[in-house]
Scaffold this active site. Structure first.
Site, PDB file in Angstrom:
ATOM      1  N   HIS A   1      -4.997   0.570  10.610  1.00 51.73           N
ATOM      2  CA  HIS A   1      -6.302  -0.075  10.744  1.00 51.73           C
ATOM      3  C   HIS A   1      -6.728   0.048  12.201  1.00 51.73           C
ATOM      4  O   HIS A   1      -7.319  -0.865  12.763  1.00 51.73           O
ATOM      5  CB  HIS A   1      -6.204  -1.542  10.312  1.00 51.73           C
ATOM      6  CG  HIS A   1      -5.431  -1.741   9.035  1.00 51.73           C
ATOM      7  ND1 HIS A   1      -4.559  -2.773   8.834  1.00 51.73           N
ATOM      8  CD2 HIS A   1      -5.405  -0.998   7.892  1.00 51.73           C
ATOM      9  CE1 HIS A   1      -4.019  -2.676   7.616  1.00 51.73           C
ATOM     10  NE2 HIS A   1      -4.515  -1.606   7.034  1.00 51.73           N
TER      11      HIS A   1
ATOM     12  N   GLU B   1       0.805  -1.224   0.000  1.00 50.83           N
ATOM     13  CA  GLU B   1       0.000   0.000   0.000  1.00 50.83           C
ATOM     14  C   GLU B   1       0.842   1.282   0.000  1.00 50.83           C
ATOM     15  O   GLU B   1       0.374   2.333   0.417  1.00 50.83           O
ATOM     16  CB  GLU B   1      -0.939   0.004   1.208  1.00 50.83           C
ATOM     17  CG  GLU B   1      -1.950  -1.128   1.170  1.00 50.83           C
ATOM     18  CD  GLU B   1      -3.082  -0.872   2.140  1.00 50.83           C
ATOM     19  OE1 GLU B   1      -4.139  -0.427   1.680  1.00 50.83           O
ATOM     20  OE2 GLU B   1      -2.893  -1.089   3.355  1.00 50.83           O
TER      21      GLU B   1
ATOM     22  N   HIS C   1      -0.778   5.451   7.767  1.00 49.13           N
ATOM     23  CA  HIS C   1      -1.911   4.606   7.376  1.00 49.13           C
ATOM     24  C   HIS C   1      -2.042   3.487   8.401  1.00 49.13           C
ATOM     25  O   HIS C   1      -1.058   2.813   8.712  1.00 49.13           O
ATOM     26  CB  HIS C   1      -1.709   4.011   5.985  1.00 49.13           C
ATOM     27  CG  HIS C   1      -2.709   2.936   5.684  1.00 49.13           C
ATOM     28  ND1 HIS C   1      -4.060   3.203   5.601  1.00 49.13           N
ATOM     29  CD2 HIS C   1      -2.575   1.596   5.514  1.00 49.13           C
ATOM     30  CE1 HIS C   1      -4.706   2.066   5.372  1.00 49.13           C
ATOM     31  NE2 HIS C   1      -3.829   1.075   5.316  1.00 49.13           N
TER      32      HIS C   1
ATOM     33  N   HIS D   1     -11.730  -0.932   5.954  1.00 52.19           N
ATOM     34  CA  HIS D   1     -10.272  -1.033   5.899  1.00 52.19           C
ATOM     35  C   HIS D   1      -9.585  -0.310   7.067  1.00 52.19           C
ATOM     36  O   HIS D   1      -9.023  -0.960   7.939  1.00 52.19           O
ATOM     37  CB  HIS D   1      -9.820  -0.477   4.544  1.00 52.19           C
ATOM     38  CG  HIS D   1      -8.351  -0.541   4.297  1.00 52.19           C
ATOM     39  ND1 HIS D   1      -7.776  -0.222   3.100  1.00 52.19           N
ATOM     40  CD2 HIS D   1      -7.313  -0.852   5.112  1.00 52.19           C
ATOM     41  CE1 HIS D   1      -6.466  -0.370   3.174  1.00 52.19           C
ATOM     42  NE2 HIS D   1      -6.167  -0.751   4.378  1.00 52.19           N
TER      43      HIS D   1
END
Ligand SMILES: [Zn+2]
Length: 239
Positions: A104, A83, A102, A172
Site C-alpha cells: 500500500h 490476501e 503487494h 487499496h
C-alpha cells in the site's frame, strides 16, 4: 506433485525472502502490512510467503509454503495473510513471474484512485514500460473491504495485470511482479520512487516519459545491476 512429496525449498531462497521482507520495510514500500512472495524453487505450483505478521519482523522460520489456490501446506496453527490469493493467481497465469510484492506504498495510491498509470519518468523505472495496469475491484465484487480475499478476486486481479509489471488497485495499493526476488524488490522500491517523481513532474508541466524502446533498453541495463543495490539494501537491514 502432491504436497506430501514436495521437496523443501532451497534454504538460501528462504533466507533471501526473509531479507526481502525487511528491505521492503526499510525502504518504505511496506509498513505493518503488505507482503512479498517467491515461487518455490522445486515446484512451479507452489510459492513461499511469510505467515501473517509485519514484514519487518520476518525471519526464515516464518516462511510458509502455499499451493496456487492459496492453501498453506505447512502452516499448522499459524495465521496466514488474507490476501495470499494475489500471489497464487498471478503465478498461475504468469509462468514468467518468479516473485510478487503487494503493498500500500503511499505515493502510488493517488495514481490508483485517479486511474492515472505510472509511467517511467527516468531510466531507473524503465520496467514500467508503457505504464501500469489498473484494477477496479468494484466491477468484480461490488462494495467490499477492498481486499483480495479469495481466488476469484485474485484471478480478476491477475487478469487486470495482464502482461505488465505492475497493477494499481483502486482504493487499496499496488502489486508488482518480477522474474527474481531481487528484481521484484527493486521494482517495488522504484515504483514508489517513480510515483513521487511523476507527481512532482506533473505539477511542473508537461512530462516527457521514456518511450517504449527507451524503457525496454533501460530496464535491460538495470537488470544487470540488481546485485549491487540488493547488497546495499541488505547491509542496511543487517545493521
Ligand atoms: Zn492489500
Amino acid at each position: 506433485m502432491t504436497n506430501s512429496s514436495l521437496a523443501a525449498p532451497d534454504a538460501t531462497l528462504v533466507e533471501r525472502l526473509a531479507t526481502a521482507n525487511r528491505i521492503l520495510y526499510n525502504e518504505g514500500v511496506v509498513d505493518g502490512f503488505g507482503h512479498v512472495s517467491v515461487r518455490h524453487d522445486r515446484s512451479a505450483g507452489h510459492f513461499l510467503l511469510a505467515r501473517n505478521m509485519a514484514p519487518a519482523l520476518v525471519t526464515p522460520a516464518d516462511i510458509l509454503t502455499f499451493d496456487l489456490d492459496g492453501t498453506p501446506i505447512d502452516a499448522g496453527d499459524r495465521r496466514v495473510y488474507l490476501e495470499r490469493f494475489i500471489h497464487g493467481e498471478i503465478y498461475r497465469v504468469r509462468p514468467d513471474v518468479v516473485a510478487v510484492v503487494h503493498s500500500h506504498s503511499p505515493n502510488v495510491i493517488p495514481f490508483a484512485v485517479t486511474k492515472t498509470p505510472l509511467r517511467p519518468v527516468y531510466h531507473m523505472s524503465g520496467f514500467l514500460g508503457e505504464g501500469t495496469a489498473h484494477f477496479e475491484i468494484r466491477d468484480v465484487a461490488g462494495n467490499s473491504d477492498l481486499l483480495i480475499r479469495n481466488s476469484a478476486l485474485g484471478r480478476a486481479l491477475a487478469t487486470a495485470l495482464g502482461v505488465r509489471s505492475a497493477v494499481l488497485m483502486r482504493g487499496h495499493g499496488s502489486t508488482v511482479v518480477g522474474t527474481s526476488l531481487e528484481q521484484v524488490v527493486y521494482r517495488a522500491i522504484y515504483a514508489e520512487m517513480n510515483a513521487r517523481l511523476q507527481t512532482q513532474a506533473t505539477a511542473l508541466g508537461a512530462v516527457t516519459y521514456l518511450n517504449a524502446e527507451e524503457a525496454a533498453l533501460a530496464a535491460a541495463t538495470n537488470d544487470t545491476q540488481l546485485a549491487r543495490v540488493w547488497e546495499l539494501w541488505q547491509r542496511k537491514v543487517e545493521r
